[in-house]
Design a protein around this motif. Structure first.
Motif, short mmCIF file in Angstrom:
data_model
loop_
_atom_site.label_atom_id
_atom_site.label_comp_id
_atom_site.label_asym_id
_atom_site.label_seq_id
_atom_site.Cartn_x
_atom_site.Cartn_y
_atom_site.Cartn_z
N LYS A 182 0.59 -1.02 0.51
CA LYS A 182 -0.18 0.05 -0.29
C LYS A 182 1.10 1.48 0.01
CE LYS A 182 -3.72 -2.01 2.25
NZ LYS A 182 -4.37 -1.93 3.38
N TRP B 71 0.87 5.88 -0.04
CA TRP B 71 0.51 6.92 0.09
C TRP B 71 0.74 8.16 -0.44
CZ3 TRP B 71 -0.85 3.26 3.00
CH2 TRP B 71 -1.83 3.17 3.00
N ASN C 71 1.64 12.48 -1.54
CA ASN C 71 1.25 13.44 -2.17
C ASN C 71 2.07 14.30 -3.21
OD1 ASN C 71 -1.14 13.19 -0.90
ND2 ASN C 71 -0.71 14.58 1.30
N LYS D 286 1.99 12.76 -11.14
CA LYS D 286 0.89 12.09 -10.64
C LYS D 286 1.12 11.16 -12.12
CE LYS D 286 -3.86 11.53 -10.64
NZ LYS D 286 -5.16 11.77 -10.63
N ASP E 139 -2.74 5.11 -3.31
CA ASP E 139 -3.30 6.76 -3.19
C ASP E 139 -2.14 7.36 -3.90
OD1 ASP E 139 -4.85 8.94 -2.34
OD2 ASP E 139 -5.60 7.80 -1.13
N ARG F 284 -2.21 11.31 -5.01
CA ARG F 284 -2.59 13.12 -4.81
C ARG F 284 -1.82 13.63 -5.36
NH1 ARG F 284 -7.66 12.13 -0.92
NH2 ARG F 284 -7.27 10.29 -0.52
N THR G 215 -7.78 16.47 -6.24
CA THR G 215 -7.27 15.57 -5.44
C THR G 215 -7.95 14.33 -5.69
OG1 THR G 215 -7.17 16.58 -3.45
CG2 THR G 215 -7.54 14.07 -3.33
N GLN G 216 -6.78 13.39 -6.57
CA GLN G 216 -7.64 12.26 -7.48
C GLN G 216 -6.89 11.51 -6.47
OE1 GLN G 216 -7.14 12.55 -11.44
NE2 GLN G 216 -7.71 14.71 -11.88
N THR G 217 -7.61 10.17 -6.64
CA THR G 217 -7.48 8.94 -5.57
C THR G 217 -7.22 7.56 -6.56
OG1 THR G 217 -8.24 9.90 -3.47
CG2 THR G 217 -8.01 7.68 -3.92
N GLY H 161 -8.06 3.24 -4.60
CA GLY H 161 -9.14 4.19 -3.41
C GLY H 161 -10.83 3.68 -3.65
N ARG I 21 -9.14 5.29 -10.66
CA ARG I 21 -9.46 4.63 -9.74
C ARG I 21 -8.67 3.51 -10.37
NH1 ARG I 21 -14.38 6.79 -8.44
NH2 ARG I 21 -14.86 5.85 -10.55
#
Length: 143
Positions: free
Chosen positions: A33, A35, A37, A44, A65, A67, A80-82, A85, A91
Motif C-alpha cells: 500500500k 500513499w 502527495n 501523478k 493513493d 494525490r 485531488t485524485q485517488t 481507493g 482509480r
C-alpha cells in the motif's frame, strides 16, 4: 525486504526523487500500500507510468493513493485524485473474466458509452478497446 516491496522499489524511489510529500508505504500480506502527495497532475501521471511499466503477473499486489496537490504543467487547477481507493478521482480496476470497457465504464462512470474515456486513459497498455484481458490493471478516470 519482501518480494512485493522489492518489485516496487524503483517506483518508491521515483516518488521520493520527485519530492513527494506524506509518502507512506505499508505491506499487508502480499500487497503493498502506497500513499503520496505530489505537486502536479503531471507528476501523478509520471508515477502511474512507472507503475504501469512494472506490471507483473500478480495484479492487485499494489494499492496506490497518489494525490495531486497542485495543477497541471499548464497551471490549471486539478482536484485531488485517488488511485486504488473507492472515493473520487482516478482509480485502478483489475479486469475480471467477462469484463468489457463498457461494463467497467457503466460501473465507475455511470454510462457504458464512456468506455473510450477508460481506453484513452490506458493507451500505454491497450491497443484496442475490444481487447482487454483478465488481470490487466486499468486506470479509471474521473467520473
Amino acid at each position: 525486504m519482501s518480494l512485493v516491496r522489492d518489485k516496487y522499489a524503483g517506483v518508491i524511489g521515483y516518488i521520493q526523487n520527485l519530492g513527494a510529500q506524506n509518502v507512506r508505504v505499508e505491506e499487508e500480506g502480499n500487497t503493498l500500500k502506497l500513499w503520496a502527495n505530489v505537486q502536479s497532475e503531471d507528476q501523478k501521471n509520471q508515477i502511474w507510468g512507472e507503475i504501469k511499466k512494472i506490471g507483473g503477473d500478480h495484479p492487485g499486489d499494489l494499492i496506490a493513493d497518489i494525490r495531486s496537490l497542485g495543477g497541471s504543467s499548464a497551471g490549471s487547477p486539478v482536484g485531488t485524485q485517488t488511485a486504488g481507493g473507492t472515493t473520487g478521482g482516478s482509480r485502478m480496476h483489475t479486469v475480471a473474466p467477462g469484463d468489457t470497457l463498457s461494463k467497467i465504464s457503466q460501473q465507475y462512470l455511470g454510462s457504458a458509452n464512456r468506455y473510450m474515456d477508460i481506453f484513452n486513459a490506458n493507451k500505454g497498455t491497450l491497443s484496442d478497446p475490444n481487447k482487454i484481458q483478465p488481470g490487466q490493471n486499468l486506470i479509471i478516470p474521473n467520473a
